[in-house]
Design an enzyme around this catalytic site. Structure first.
Site, PDB file in Angstrom:
ATOM      1  N   GLN A 117    -144.964 -24.247   6.622  1.00 57.39           N
ATOM      2  CA  GLN A 117    -144.057 -25.109   5.857  1.00 57.39           C
ATOM      3  C   GLN A 117    -144.029 -26.512   6.469  1.00 57.39           C
ATOM      4  O   GLN A 117    -144.095 -27.508   5.753  1.00 57.39           O
ATOM      5  CB  GLN A 117    -142.648 -24.526   5.846  1.00 57.39           C
ATOM      6  CG  GLN A 117    -142.551 -23.233   5.058  1.00 57.39           C
ATOM      7  CD  GLN A 117    -141.144 -22.656   5.040  1.00 57.39           C
ATOM      8  OE1 GLN A 117    -140.241 -23.157   5.704  1.00 57.39           O
ATOM      9  NE2 GLN A 117    -140.959 -21.590   4.275  1.00 57.39           N
TER      10      GLN A 117
ATOM     11  N   ASP B 234    -144.127 -12.820   7.042  1.00 55.56           N
ATOM     12  CA  ASP B 234    -143.158 -12.308   6.052  1.00 55.56           C
ATOM     13  C   ASP B 234    -143.191 -10.785   5.947  1.00 55.56           C
ATOM     14  O   ASP B 234    -142.327 -10.187   5.300  1.00 55.56           O
ATOM     15  CB  ASP B 234    -143.428 -12.945   4.682  1.00 55.56           C
ATOM     16  CG  ASP B 234    -143.090 -14.434   4.692  1.00 55.56           C
ATOM     17  OD1 ASP B 234    -142.296 -14.855   5.562  1.00 55.56           O
ATOM     18  OD2 ASP B 234    -143.621 -15.165   3.849  1.00 55.56           O
TER      19      ASP B 234
ATOM     20  N   GLY C 284    -136.702 -22.200   1.871  1.00 55.33           N
ATOM     21  CA  GLY C 284    -137.164 -23.082   2.942  1.00 55.33           C
ATOM     22  C   GLY C 284    -138.446 -23.792   2.537  1.00 55.33           C
ATOM     23  O   GLY C 284    -138.639 -24.972   2.838  1.00 55.33           O
TER      24      GLY C 284
ATOM     25  N   ARG D 229    -146.578 -24.842  -4.075  1.00 53.88           N
ATOM     26  CA  ARG D 229    -147.513 -25.954  -3.851  1.00 53.88           C
ATOM     27  C   ARG D 229    -148.039 -26.507  -5.168  1.00 53.88           C
ATOM     28  O   ARG D 229    -148.252 -27.712  -5.308  1.00 53.88           O
ATOM     29  CB  ARG D 229    -148.655 -25.487  -2.939  1.00 53.88           C
ATOM     30  CG  ARG D 229    -148.191 -25.357  -1.474  1.00 53.88           C
ATOM     31  CD  ARG D 229    -149.044 -24.368  -0.712  1.00 53.88           C
ATOM     32  NE  ARG D 229    -148.733 -24.324   0.714  1.00 53.88           N
ATOM     33  CZ  ARG D 229    -147.683 -23.674   1.249  1.00 53.88           C
ATOM     34  NH1 ARG D 229    -146.821 -23.031   0.467  1.00 53.88           N
ATOM     35  NH2 ARG D 229    -147.493 -23.660   2.561  1.00 53.88           N
TER      36      ARG D 229
ATOM     37  N   LYS E 227    -145.874 -16.780  -4.155  1.00 53.17           N
ATOM     38  CA  LYS E 227    -144.760 -17.718  -4.025  1.00 53.17           C
ATOM     39  C   LYS E 227    -145.192 -19.013  -3.335  1.00 53.17           C
ATOM     40  O   LYS E 227    -144.877 -20.107  -3.797  1.00 53.17           O
ATOM     41  CB  LYS E 227    -143.631 -17.053  -3.233  1.00 53.17           C
ATOM     42  CG  LYS E 227    -142.415 -17.937  -3.053  1.00 53.17           C
ATOM     43  CD  LYS E 227    -141.163 -17.124  -2.859  1.00 53.17           C
ATOM     44  CE  LYS E 227    -140.941 -16.741  -1.428  1.00 53.17           C
ATOM     45  NZ  LYS E 227    -140.102 -17.702  -0.689  1.00 53.17           N
ATOM     46  N   SER E 228    -145.937 -18.883  -2.240  1.00 48.75           N
ATOM     47  CA  SER E 228    -146.351 -20.095  -1.516  1.00 48.75           C
ATOM     48  C   SER E 228    -147.211 -20.973  -2.413  1.00 48.75           C
ATOM     49  O   SER E 228    -147.046 -22.194  -2.467  1.00 48.75           O
ATOM     50  CB  SER E 228    -147.167 -19.715  -0.275  1.00 48.75           C
ATOM     51  OG  SER E 228    -146.341 -19.096   0.661  1.00 48.75           O
TER      52      SER E 228
ATOM     53  N   ARG F  81    -130.562 -23.182   8.230  1.00 52.47           N
ATOM     54  CA  ARG F  81    -131.904 -23.107   8.837  1.00 52.47           C
ATOM     55  C   ARG F  81    -132.323 -24.449   9.439  1.00 52.47           C
ATOM     56  O   ARG F  81    -131.901 -25.503   8.964  1.00 52.47           O
ATOM     57  CB  ARG F  81    -132.905 -22.614   7.786  1.00 52.47           C
ATOM     58  CG  ARG F  81    -132.552 -21.193   7.336  1.00 52.47           C
ATOM     59  CD  ARG F  81    -133.482 -20.666   6.286  1.00 52.47           C
ATOM     60  NE  ARG F  81    -134.848 -20.548   6.768  1.00 52.47           N
ATOM     61  CZ  ARG F  81    -135.873 -20.211   5.982  1.00 52.47           C
ATOM     62  NH1 ARG F  81    -135.666 -19.970   4.695  1.00 52.47           N
ATOM     63  NH2 ARG F  81    -137.083 -20.103   6.487  1.00 52.47           N
TER      64      ARG F  81
ATOM     65  N   ARG G 187    -136.537 -10.271   1.661  1.00 58.00           N
ATOM     66  CA  ARG G 187    -137.559  -9.426   2.312  1.00 58.00           C
ATOM     67  C   ARG G 187    -136.915  -8.256   3.050  1.00 58.00           C
ATOM     68  O   ARG G 187    -137.513  -7.187   3.149  1.00 58.00           O
ATOM     69  CB  ARG G 187    -138.447 -10.252   3.240  1.00 58.00           C
ATOM     70  CG  ARG G 187    -139.139 -11.390   2.504  1.00 58.00           C
ATOM     71  CD  ARG G 187    -140.573 -11.607   2.897  1.00 58.00           C
ATOM     72  NE  ARG G 187    -141.119 -12.750   2.173  1.00 58.00           N
ATOM     73  CZ  ARG G 187    -141.728 -12.692   0.984  1.00 58.00           C
ATOM     74  NH1 ARG G 187    -141.920 -11.540   0.390  1.00 58.00           N
ATOM     75  NH2 ARG G 187    -142.170 -13.788   0.391  1.00 58.00           N
TER      76      ARG G 187
HETATM   77  C1  S3P Z   1    -144.377 -20.244   3.853  1.00 62.88           C
HETATM   78  C2  S3P Z   1    -144.574 -20.211   5.193  1.00 62.88           C
HETATM   79  C3  S3P Z   1    -143.883 -19.280   6.085  1.00 62.88           C
HETATM   80  C4  S3P Z   1    -143.280 -18.111   5.333  1.00 62.88           C
HETATM   81  C5  S3P Z   1    -142.587 -18.538   4.096  1.00 62.88           C
HETATM   82  C6  S3P Z   1    -143.515 -19.276   3.170  1.00 62.88           C
HETATM   83  C7  S3P Z   1    -145.079 -21.268   3.068  1.00 62.88           C
HETATM   84  O1  S3P Z   1    -142.851 -19.972   6.741  1.00 62.88           O
HETATM   85  O2  S3P Z   1    -142.400 -17.402   6.169  1.00 62.88           O
HETATM   86  O3  S3P Z   1    -142.067 -17.418   3.399  1.00 62.88           O
HETATM   87  O4  S3P Z   1    -145.128 -21.154   1.829  1.00 62.88           O
HETATM   88  O5  S3P Z   1    -145.591 -22.220   3.680  1.00 62.88           O
HETATM   89  P1  S3P Z   1    -143.160 -20.790   8.109  1.00 62.88           P
HETATM   90  O6  S3P Z   1    -144.398 -21.501   7.871  1.00 62.88           O
HETATM   91  O7  S3P Z   1    -142.024 -21.729   8.340  1.00 62.88           O
HETATM   92  O8  S3P Z   1    -143.257 -19.716   9.151  1.00 62.88           O
END
Ligand code: S3P
Length: 439
Positions: A172, A322, A97, A31, A26-27, A125, A396
């Site tokens: 993030q 996570d 987020g 990106r 997902k991350s 948030r 989650r």
């Molecule tokens: C993520 C970073 C994490 C994670 C989120 C995905 C990302 O959040 O909890 O599910 O893709 O950069 P934080 O960096 O705010 O902790």
């Protein structure tokens, strides 16, 4: 497993074996969307995670002028280069987020105003964590919701580089600043309090950008929006370790289990859960599948054992942020106490994950104590089940509790489990396969 109204029933799973393949990371998918949007030409993507969150990010870049075609997990994105088109509507990032904070970084360097919104969870948030650095770079960031939250109105501007020490360990926020720094003139230096996932830095390096990493500092030399020129490329997204983590934890905590997860991302900034489970007594081996991939990728073999409680905290936390509800589940299935500390960030995730995990564990009859920054779980044999748990709308939490349910004596049900689709479409099908295989 049957769906009744909005409640999903999870059967027990006495036997855990076989090979499982999880959807894309997902991350990384987020990106890829962001960087392809500001590249010139057509980027192609294999292994894209077609989850609700990532599809919302795709819709957002379409509204910003990109042309997207998708067939399952294959994508092509025609980027617009450094100048995105002014959208005609608010961009809705749904539950994500990551989507909101990353796209805010791109919008900070544009020459228009744009509003970002999301669902009820996302609108609760904290967004001041991106407002402060983006405003220091020169953008105007108005938080239109209550308590420093979304909707956000971003008015972009010609940005300048900044030096910024992150007040919290957040990939993030780090990534938001790094994306904005591409449009800035001069040097941007971001210093993290603890190491967090580094996918953005790796990808910027692949795109040939001048990124220098020294311990916890990341430095990038911006050329200003007019100097920004990224070439489209092809991206191959590995399986998501955070999705694999559900099956790894289930297998680790099931005596006699033998399970392999194949072709999954094994970036060390993501895999601290493996170390935690090993400390608890699990037998886990990893092997590298592709030395040349730009992210470590491989398979994970797990043999289940009776687990013992452990302590989790400090630098480990961002690298399994996570997976912490799952650590609590592993703790519930282990002998003795499992203590999670230094994880106050869990309170501002898709739900307050300390509260939602504690509420569900205690509904399952597990002894659990809530700390301001973590949990103490006292585990042991004999999780009864036969109860209805609440996902609190948090993917989650829903999936972690499904794993606990699969190890219970009686089936459980989970209210509002559909939210698993934020990050793991097909999760409930995999649960069904696993529980019916085990019969
Ligand atoms: C993520 C970073 C994490 C994670 C989120 C995905 C990302 O959040 O909890 O599910 O893709 O950069 P934080 O960096 O705010 O902790």
């Amino acid at each position: 497993m049957t769906a009744v109204k909005n409640s999903i029933e999870v059967g027990t799973c006495p036997k855990v074996h076989g090979t499982i393949h999880v959807p894309g990371d997902k991350s990384i998918s987020h990106r890829v969307v962001m960087l392809s949007a500001i590249s010139s030409g057509i980027s192609t993507v294999r292994g894209f995670l077609a989850s609700d969150d990532c599809i919302n990010s795709l819709a957002a870049i379409e509204a910003l002028g990109c042309h997207v075609t998708r067939s399952g997990s294959e994508l092509s994105i025609k980027g617009v280069g450094s100048e995105l088109a002014e959208p005609h509507k608010r961009l809705d990032l749904g539950n994500s987020g990551t989507g909101m904070r990353l796209i805010a970084g791109l919008l900070a360097g544009q020459n228009f105003s744009c509003e970002l919104t999301g669902d009820k969870s996302l609108r609760s948030r904290p967004m001041d964590r991106i407002q402060v650095p983006l405003e220091r770079m020169g953008a105007k960031v108005e938080l239109l919701g209550k308590n420093n939250s979304a909707p956000i109105r971003i008015t972009g501007s010609a940005l300048k580089g900044i030096e910024y020490s992150l007040p919290m360990a957040s990939a993030q926020v780090k990534s938001c600043i790094l994306l904005a720094s591409l449009f800035a003139s001069g040097r941007t230096l971001v210093v993290e309090p603890k190491p967090t996932r580094d996918h953005t830095e790796r990808m910027l390096g692949l795109l040939g950008l001048p990124v220098t990493i020294d311990g916890l500092s990341i430095e990038i030399e911006g050329q200003g929006s007019e100097g920004l020129s990224l070439d489209a490329r092809s991206w191959d997204v590995p399986g998501d370790f955070s999705s694999a983590a559900y099956w790894i934890t289930l297998a680790a905590a099931t005596e006699g289990a033998e399970l392999t997860v194949d072709r999954v991302g094994l970036n060390p900034r993501r895999t601290a859960l493996l170390n935690v489970l090993r400390r608890m007594g699990a037998d886990i081996e990893t092997s590298s599948a592709d030395e040349l991939h730009w992210e470590p990728v491989g398979s994970v073999d797990v043999r289940g054992k009776r687990l013992q409680g452990t302590e989790v905290g400090g630098d480990e936390i961002p690298n399994l942020i996570d997976e912490l509800p799952l650590v609590a589940v592993a703790g519930a299935l282990a002998d003795g106490k499992t203590v999670i500390r230094d994880a106050a960030e869990l309170r501002v995730k898709e739900s307050d994950r300390i509260r939602s995990t504690a509420t569900n564990l205690s509904a399952m009859g597990v002894a659990v104590e809530e700390l301001s920054d973590g949990l103490v779980v006292t585990g042991g044999p004999g999780i009864k089940g036969g109860v209805e748990l609440d996902s609190f709308g948090d993917h989650r939490v829903a999936m972690s509790m499904a794993i606990l349910g699969m190890r219970a004596e009686e089936p459980i049900s989970i209210i509002d489990g559909d939210c698993a689709g934020s990050s793991y479409p097909g999760f409930w099908d995999d649960v069904q396969r696993m529980t019916s295989d085990g019969e």
